[in-house]
Design an enzyme around this catalytic site. Structure first.
Site, short mmCIF file in Angstrom:
data_model
loop_
_atom_site.label_atom_id
_atom_site.label_comp_id
_atom_site.label_asym_id
_atom_site.label_seq_id
_atom_site.Cartn_x
_atom_site.Cartn_y
_atom_site.Cartn_z
N HIS A 122 -5.31 -10.18 2.63
CA HIS A 122 -4.77 -9.66 4.06
C HIS A 122 -6.03 -9.18 4.84
CE1 HIS A 122 -2.46 -6.66 6.25
NE2 HIS A 122 -1.20 -7.04 5.91
N ASP A 199 -5.89 -4.43 -4.39
CA ASP A 199 -4.91 -4.34 -3.51
C ASP A 199 -3.77 -4.54 -3.92
OD1 ASP A 199 -2.93 -4.49 -1.45
OD2 ASP A 199 -4.35 -5.65 -0.10
N GLN A 202 1.54 -5.82 -2.79
CA GLN A 202 2.55 -6.36 -3.04
C GLN A 202 2.83 -6.49 -4.62
OE1 GLN A 202 4.47 -7.60 -0.88
NE2 GLN A 202 3.26 -7.41 0.96
N LYS A 225 6.21 -0.22 1.02
CA LYS A 225 6.68 -1.43 0.42
C LYS A 225 7.10 -1.05 -0.87
CE LYS A 225 2.97 -3.62 2.69
NZ LYS A 225 3.51 -4.64 3.79
N CYS A 363 -0.92 -11.81 8.85
CA CYS A 363 -2.11 -11.16 8.72
C CYS A 363 -3.19 -11.71 7.58
CB CYS A 363 -1.73 -9.47 8.03
SG CYS A 363 -0.97 -8.86 9.35
N1 PMP Z 1 -2.48 -5.73 1.72
C1 PMP Z 1 -1.46 -6.38 1.36
C2 PMP Z 1 -1.62 -7.66 0.38
C3 PMP Z 1 -0.34 -6.47 2.05
O1 PMP Z 1 0.97 -7.19 1.98
C4 PMP Z 1 -0.27 -5.53 3.26
C5 PMP Z 1 1.16 -5.26 4.12
N2 PMP Z 1 1.66 -6.43 4.76
C6 PMP Z 1 -1.27 -4.60 3.29
C7 PMP Z 1 -2.43 -4.71 2.77
C8 PMP Z 1 -1.26 -3.51 4.50
O2 PMP Z 1 -0.46 -2.48 4.21
P1 PMP Z 1 -0.13 -1.19 5.23
O3 PMP Z 1 0.15 -2.08 6.47
O4 PMP Z 1 1.16 -0.72 4.60
O5 PMP Z 1 -1.35 -0.56 5.31
#
Ligand code: PMP
Length: 404
Positions: A122, A199, A202, A225, A363
């Protein structure tokens, strides 16, 4: 027994309509809906406890502090950390990664040092490292993957040099949906004298995550999430590393003693928590994690896997369908394209039929480039989705494809 109808009643938003049709919400990887227990925790604390935490001598402040620190203990137990000193509250996954890149970078990285990422990260696990790279002359290396979305561990191992300081990898990709072998990747990183950040944005909502079992040095996730409130996240960090890392931000809460000449800092974890924390949010996150525990992560995973299998089975009958990543071990996310139809058109038309999915680059533009596409459509599943909703999605998809 997984009583899906009883479970759904806990999420009032699932009962609403869009465009006069019952909502089918399949954008859970972006954010999850909230159960009553989470919203009740927020309301109850604002209505009956609210006071700033940590330094108040009065009753309410002490009660709010107890709730806030109980939430930290809840998170510690949920992810298997050794001590609450290792649990830092942040604004989200993004801020947690920025904190590590900045503070770990300052403590441990010099010009010419290297960080290893993967092609499926991401943007929030790419850009903070690039910013560090610009400030410090740190190099980024990228683990490739095959067309099924499996990371190439042989290539991964070849990327290490004596200058590799840290690996940062997603546990589960927000596009491909399969679990990466982060435990094995941690062993390899450690064998090369490097550290690893996972990270888990997910994975925490979908499978049991234990920092000790994974052997990771840092692990990050977002409350929103995992059925919790937005604007709150967690950074798990190994205590001996956090001890040696400088503060990320300065302000109240994180100091021990301040003079104009010199400031000494608070103990962990407060050293990394400048300013008034989101103590209402942390209490609500604790309620969310308790809700997940009551439902049972194994039950949730079984339910979600069955729905993903059903979705993939129906999607495969659509002409021109391409599903990204190996279908068989997907957890809760399915990204796809249909030949000749722009994903934005797909998303817009499905929306009109009451089905909420996400479209775009998710993203993860480097991953889009790897697959040679500008964007994808993506459905993502949560504990409260039903077979009937998957069928409504698939029926709507077939209808949209016939229109083209
Ligand atoms: N890493 C992953 C794998 C994600 O799916 C996301 C959110 N789509 C993020 C980081 C970023 O999370 P946040 O916007 O809540 O900081």
């Amino acid at each position: 027994m997984y009583d899906i109808q009883a479970l759904r009643k806990e999420f009032p938003i699932l009962g609403r309509e869009v465009y006069g049709r019952p909502l089918v919400y399949l954008d859970n990887a972006a954010t999850t809906q909230k159960p009553r227990a989470v919203v009740d925790a927020i309301t109850e604390e604002y209505f009956s406890v609210n006071a700033n935490v940590h330094r108040g001598v009065h009753y309410l402040s002490q009660q709010a502090t107890e709730l806030h620190e109980a939430a930290r203990e809840k998170v510690r137990a949920f992810i298997g950390a050794r001590s609450t000193n290792e649990v830092v509250f942040t604004r989200g996954t993004t801020e947690s990664i920025n904190l590590v890149a900045s503070s770990f970078g300052e403590a441990f990285m010099r010009e010419g040092d290297e960080v290893i990422l993967t092609v499926m990260e991401h943007h929030s696990n790419i850009v903070p490292w690039q910013l560090l790279g610009q400030r410090r002359g740190v190099k980024i290396k990228v683990v490739p993957m095959d067309d099924d979305g499996r990371l190439d561990l042989a290539e991964y191992e070849k990327l290490f040099t004596s200058r590799t300081k840290i690996v940062a990898v997603c546990h589960v990709s927000n596009v491909l949906g399969a679990e990466n072998p982060v435990g094995r990747m941690a062993e390899i990183a450690h064998a090369h004298g490097a550290h690893i950040l996972v990270d888990a944005a997910q994975s925490v909502p979908h499978l049991p995550v234990d920092v000790a079992a994974l052997g990771c040095d840092f692990l990050v996730f977002s409350a929103h999430k995992v059925y919790g409130p937005t604007g709150l996240g967690v950074l798990y960090g190994r205590e001996d590393l956090l001890e040696r890392m400088p503060p990320y931000q300065g302000g109240g809460e994180m100091i021990s003693r301040v003079t104009f000449e010199r400031t000494t800092f608070e103990q962990l974890p407060f050293k990394f928590e400048a300013g008034t924390p989101d103590y209402i949010g942390t209490h609500a996150l604790a309620a969310a994690l308790a809700f997940v525990e009551r439902t049972g992560l194994e039950n949730i995973a079984r339910h979600e896997h069955a729905l993903v299998r059903r979705a993939v089975e129906r999607m495969q009958h659509v002409d021109g369908m391409r599903i990204y990543g190996a279908a068989e071990d997907k957890g809760a996310v399915v990204a796809f394209n249909v030949a000749g139809i722009h994903p934005l058109d797909l998303g817009t038309l499905l929306d009109r039929l009451g089905v909420a999915i996400r479209t775009g680059h998710h993203c993860a533009q480097p991953l889009m480039q790897r697959f040679g596409t500008e964007g994808m459509a993506r459905l993502s599943i949560a504990m409260y989705n039903t077979e009937e909703e998957i069928d409504r999605f698939a029926d709507a998809l077939e209808r949209v494809c016939r229109m083209f």
